[in-house]
Scaffold this motif. Sequence first.
Motif, PDB file in Angstrom:
ATOM      1  N   ASP A  15       0.831  -1.209   0.000  1.00 18.85           N
ATOM      2  CA  ASP A  15       0.000   0.000   0.000  1.00 18.85           C
ATOM      3  C   ASP A  15       0.863   1.256   0.000  1.00 18.85           C
ATOM      4  N   ASP A  54      -8.498   3.605  -5.042  1.00 21.03           N
ATOM      5  CA  ASP A  54      -9.248   4.134  -3.908  1.00 21.03           C
ATOM      6  C   ASP A  54      -8.612   3.774  -2.572  1.00 21.03           C
ATOM      7  N   ASN A  55      -7.411   3.175  -2.607  1.00 18.72           N
ATOM      8  CA  ASN A  55      -6.674   2.765  -1.412  1.00 18.72           C
ATOM      9  C   ASN A  55      -7.432   1.708  -0.607  1.00 18.72           C
ATOM     10  N   LEU A  56      -8.179   0.874  -1.315  1.00 19.94           N
ATOM     11  CA  LEU A  56      -8.849  -0.269  -0.714  1.00 19.94           C
ATOM     12  C   LEU A  56      -8.222  -1.547  -1.260  1.00 19.94           C
ATOM     13  N   LYS A  71     -14.049  -6.571  -1.392  1.00 17.51           N
ATOM     14  CA  LYS A  71     -13.359  -5.295  -1.228  1.00 17.51           C
ATOM     15  C   LYS A  71     -13.278  -4.986   0.258  1.00 17.51           C
ATOM     16  N   ASN A 122     -11.373  -2.525   3.511  1.00 16.49           N
ATOM     17  CA  ASN A 122     -10.530  -1.391   3.859  1.00 16.49           C
ATOM     18  C   ASN A 122      -9.217  -1.928   4.425  1.00 16.49           C
ATOM     19  N   GLN A 158      -8.009  -1.826   7.215  1.00 16.56           N
ATOM     20  CA  GLN A 158      -8.097  -2.362   8.576  1.00 16.56           C
ATOM     21  C   GLN A 158      -8.669  -3.779   8.564  1.00 16.56           C
ATOM     22  N   THR A 172     -11.723  -4.758   7.299  1.00 20.05           N
ATOM     23  CA  THR A 172     -13.180  -4.862   7.281  1.00 20.05           C
ATOM     24  C   THR A 172     -13.666  -5.102   5.857  1.00 20.05           C
ATOM     25  N   LEU A 209     -16.016  -4.639   3.024  1.00 14.00           N
ATOM     26  CA  LEU A 209     -16.981  -3.598   2.682  1.00 14.00           C
ATOM     27  C   LEU A 209     -18.053  -4.097   1.731  1.00 14.00           C
TER      28      LEU A 209
END
Length: 331
Positions: free
Chosen positions: A212, A256-258, A279, A281, A283, A285, A287
């Motif tokens: 990332d 989108d930095n996901l 998809k 995040n 952390q 999670t 989505l």
Amino acid sequence: MLGLAKKEVATIWCVAALFAVCAVAQQNPGAEPYTVVHGWPVLPEGYVLGQVSGVGVDSHNHVFVFHRAEQSWAQDKSHAISSPTILMFEGASGKLLASWGENRFLEPHGLRVDRDDNVWLTDRALQQVFKFSHDGRLLMTLGTERAAGLDGAHFNKPTDVAFAADGSIYVSDGYGNNRIAKFSADGKFLLDWGRKGQGPGEFDLPHNVAVDAQGLVYVADRSNSRIQVFDANGKFLRMWKSEELGRPWGLAIGPDNLLYVVDGGDLKPAPPDRGRLLKLNLQGTILTKWSRFGNYDGQIYWGHDLAVGKDGAVYVGDVYHGMRVQKFIPR
């Protein structure tokens, strides 16, 4: 609607149409967030893809596909594939723009496109990682041809490659060594970490790797059915593992930095199995998720790799019976 003015009739029809749309939405609240683009890509007459093991998107929205062509089902991997193994499509239309890589690769696996639009490829049977220019000129080679090993000059069936903002190169090495190897931007070996196992920082087939914007390294630890996260020097930070996440085969950090993930399933010889896209995040999670196991349009049969375009389109390559690349766009 006798006696009503044309304007009033138009208004009534608009309201009725709005209620109809709302009713459909209520009846189908679980509608998938992405839809497949039928007929993408556009292949030349009489041409079919082999097993699609790698896919990537460059800054011009060109989609690169790495496939095994006529050697998809071959048991003997000692002879180079005679057909072009790298195809470049226009992202919007699916038109084939270029092809190259004939008589070079034995067993195509991973593909990544770096920020300078260079194309990086891994070959399990050649035991090497290659850096090519956008038009197919060889720029760098890591590893020793057809020689397995566990050091800075050898791999054992490498699977994927990713890059940090400073140009550092991470190789998931892979089927044999169960490690991540880090190199400088000019190809100098720096360090490695990992061994076969189930504990934190151990791997059972690190199949895909992504980095990332903060330099954290994400590894699809396929046979352990989890994603592990490390700092730039291999320090274990956390892992994500759940029934919902499934068995991650491929990873990509989107614009989108996901984190986008393809769950390729469990290698069962017959259904039921899974084939889905998720998809997350950063952390961990989840989505959203979409698709299912199968070989119809929009379904996944051993999803092997994925990539995300600047426009949010998601491209997924299937190996085994799938033998195709599909494009999904947000609804």
